[in-house]
Design a protein around this motif. Structure first.
Motif, PDB file in Angstrom:
ATOM      1  N   GLY A 124     -34.268  40.207  38.110  1.00 24.62           N
ATOM      2  CA  GLY A 124     -34.912  39.386  37.087  1.00 24.62           C
ATOM      3  C   GLY A 124     -34.142  38.106  36.786  1.00 24.62           C
ATOM      4  O   GLY A 124     -34.588  37.274  35.999  1.00 24.62           O
ATOM      5  N   GLY A 125     -32.977  37.938  37.420  1.00 21.23           N
ATOM      6  CA  GLY A 125     -32.178  36.738  37.213  1.00 21.23           C
ATOM      7  C   GLY A 125     -32.837  35.529  37.883  1.00 21.23           C
ATOM      8  O   GLY A 125     -33.594  35.676  38.847  1.00 21.23           O
ATOM      9  N   ARG A 126     -32.571  34.350  37.340  1.00 20.09           N
ATOM     10  CA  ARG A 126     -33.223  33.140  37.868  1.00 20.09           C
ATOM     11  C   ARG A 126     -32.204  32.092  38.295  1.00 20.09           C
ATOM     12  O   ARG A 126     -31.156  31.962  37.668  1.00 20.09           O
ATOM     13  CB  ARG A 126     -34.138  32.537  36.805  1.00 20.09           C
ATOM     14  N   ILE A 127     -32.567  31.352  39.321  1.00 16.44           N
ATOM     15  CA  ILE A 127     -31.726  30.260  39.819  1.00 16.44           C
ATOM     16  C   ILE A 127     -32.532  28.961  39.810  1.00 16.44           C
ATOM     17  O   ILE A 127     -33.697  28.949  40.192  1.00 16.44           O
ATOM     18  CB  ILE A 127     -31.170  30.580  41.230  1.00 16.44           C
ATOM     19  N   VAL A 128     -31.884  27.906  39.334  1.00 17.37           N
ATOM     20  CA  VAL A 128     -32.488  26.567  39.327  1.00 17.37           C
ATOM     21  C   VAL A 128     -31.578  25.664  40.149  1.00 17.37           C
ATOM     22  O   VAL A 128     -30.369  25.646  39.910  1.00 17.37           O
ATOM     23  CB  VAL A 128     -32.574  25.999  37.891  1.00 17.37           C
ATOM     24  N   VAL A 129     -32.156  24.946  41.103  1.00 22.68           N
ATOM     25  CA  VAL A 129     -31.348  23.983  41.870  1.00 22.68           C
ATOM     26  C   VAL A 129     -32.015  22.613  41.819  1.00 22.68           C
ATOM     27  O   VAL A 129     -33.202  22.482  42.126  1.00 22.68           O
ATOM     28  CB  VAL A 129     -31.176  24.402  43.353  1.00 22.68           C
ATOM     29  N   MET A 130     -31.221  21.614  41.432  1.00 17.87           N
ATOM     30  CA  MET A 130     -31.697  20.226  41.482  1.00 17.87           C
ATOM     31  C   MET A 130     -30.929  19.492  42.578  1.00 17.87           C
ATOM     32  O   MET A 130     -29.704  19.405  42.531  1.00 17.87           O
ATOM     33  CB  MET A 130     -31.463  19.539  40.142  1.00 17.87           C
ATOM     34  N   LEU A 173     -27.398  27.680  37.515  1.00 18.98           N
ATOM     35  CA  LEU A 173     -27.930  26.322  37.585  1.00 18.98           C
ATOM     36  C   LEU A 173     -27.047  25.468  38.490  1.00 18.98           C
ATOM     37  O   LEU A 173     -25.821  25.445  38.321  1.00 18.98           O
ATOM     38  CB  LEU A 173     -27.936  25.730  36.165  1.00 18.98           C
ATOM     39  N   PHE A 174     -27.671  24.793  39.430  1.00 16.07           N
ATOM     40  CA  PHE A 174     -26.972  23.807  40.271  1.00 16.07           C
ATOM     41  C   PHE A 174     -27.603  22.435  40.023  1.00 16.07           C
ATOM     42  O   PHE A 174     -28.816  22.285  40.216  1.00 16.07           O
ATOM     43  CB  PHE A 174     -27.166  24.109  41.763  1.00 16.07           C
TER      44      PHE A 174
END
Ligand SMILES: C[S@@+](CC[C@H](N)C(=O)[O-])C[C@H]1O[C@@H](n2cnc3c(N)ncnc32)[C@H](O)[C@@H]1O
Length: 323
Positions: free
Chosen positions: A242-248, A106-107
């Motif tokens: 299958g890993g996930r990344i979220v960037v805001m 998460l960013f």
């Protein structure tokens, strides 16, 4: 305002949306999630409470943020590992911890509410304060040093590109002229000079005219775009299948960069006309947001800091052999 006073006011942006986006990747036992921008620990705390099996590795370049969050996350014991690092160092941090790949990252980019609220750090143009703006005050040039030492050309370039400032050349000229009289130390003088440098008609629209100059200085002082440009590929390489990344992101330059890396990973790179797509040309990322997602009106009403946010989510769907 002291950090103790500002901490309870902090409301993490798009909190539940981030948790829901990461959930399918981080719910299984043994999952590791990286919070690349720990800040006051709002997202980290939610990750640890909502996913009881998860181990958290959280990074921040600001020692003050790490200190506050260490107290907040203490109840989770050794499920949380906090590291003082810049987020382009995440692959090295994971290697040191013996963690080859992670299930979530998460960013939450930009400055924290604590950094904005602590007047003496010089991030906020609304209060007179020393022009520092370093997220880690132990290294690098302060904003005052940038203003007092950069050439006219360099100042105009950062104002134009990082601040998207139309009057970059004019503001740079005023800065160079005024620092001859007396070097810059505090923000109020800069705010006043920028206000006077831009045409009166423009002054009446679009909020405080110094906002873009402050954004540009902050990006330059912290090398924000160069660091992000290394950090996103590093983070993507650290994701397990299958890993996930979220960037805001909170401004268009950051969001554009994130969008480009995500799009590149999600694109079929085979030359046109092949009868089949070779494995190495197939996409290795799947985009899970259509364009960038915004905060809801209701959230923005409650938390003005959510107004500019752009959220993007991607999932790793193939090995690339890059790492
Ligand atoms: C918007 S805040 C994060 C807030 C956090 N999600 C929360 O809920 O409290 C961003 C944080 O990222 C940190 N940060 C910004 N750029 C960084 C970088 N290049 N490396 C590491 N940390 C960084 C800042 O010091 C700040 O504490």
């Amino acid at each position: 305002m002291s950090s103790e006073n500002s901490a309870p006011k902090h409301v993490p942006v798009m909190l539940q949306r981030c948790m829901d986006a990461l959930a399918p990747a981080i719910s299984a036992p043994g999952a590791v999630v990286v919070d690349a921008t720990l800040g006051l620990g709002g997202h980290s705390e939610a990750l640890l409470s909502q996913f009881p099996e998860v181990r958290l590795v959280a990074v921040d370049r600001d020692p003050a943020a790490l200190k506050l969050s260490a107290e907040r996350l203490a109840p989770f014991g050794d499920r949380a590992t906090l590291v003082h690092a810049v987020y382009d160092e995440i692959p090295a941090v994971l290697e040191d911890l013996g963690i080859p790949r992670v299930q979530g990252i998460l960013f939450d980019l930009g400055v924290s509410s604590m950094q904005l609220d602590e007047a003496d750090r010089g991030f906020a143009y609304a209060q007179d304060a020393p022009l520092d703006m370093r997220m880690d005050q132990s290294r690098g040039l302060s904003a005052a040093e940038v203003l007092n030492t950069y050439s006219h050309g360099e100042l105009a370039r950062i104002l134009k590109f990082y601040g998207e400032e139309r009057f970059a050349g004019k503001i740079a000229s005023v800065i160079v002229r005024e620092r001859e009289k007396e070097p810059f130390t505090n923000s109020a003088r800069l705010v006043e000079l920028v206000r006077n440098a831009i045409p009166a008609a423009t002054r009446r629209t679009g909020g405080n005219p110094a906002k873009r100059t402050f954004q540009a200085l902050r990006i330059e002082v912290n090398g924000e775009l160069e660091v992000l440009d290394r950090a996103i590929p590093g983070a993507l390489d650290s994701l397990a299948m299958g890993g996930r990344i979220v960037v805001m992101s909170y401004q268009s330059l950051e969001d554009r960069l994130v969008k480009q890396y995500f799009a590149a990973g999600a694109t079929n790179t085979a030359p046109p006309g092949l009868p089949f797509i070779p494995e190495e040309n197939q996409p290795w990322l799947k985009l899970l947001t259509r364009g960038a997602e915004l905060a809801t009106e209701a959230e923005i009403e409650e938390n003005r800091r959510a107004a500019p946010v752009r959220l993007r989510v991607a999932e790793r769907i193939r090995e690339t052999g890059r790492r």
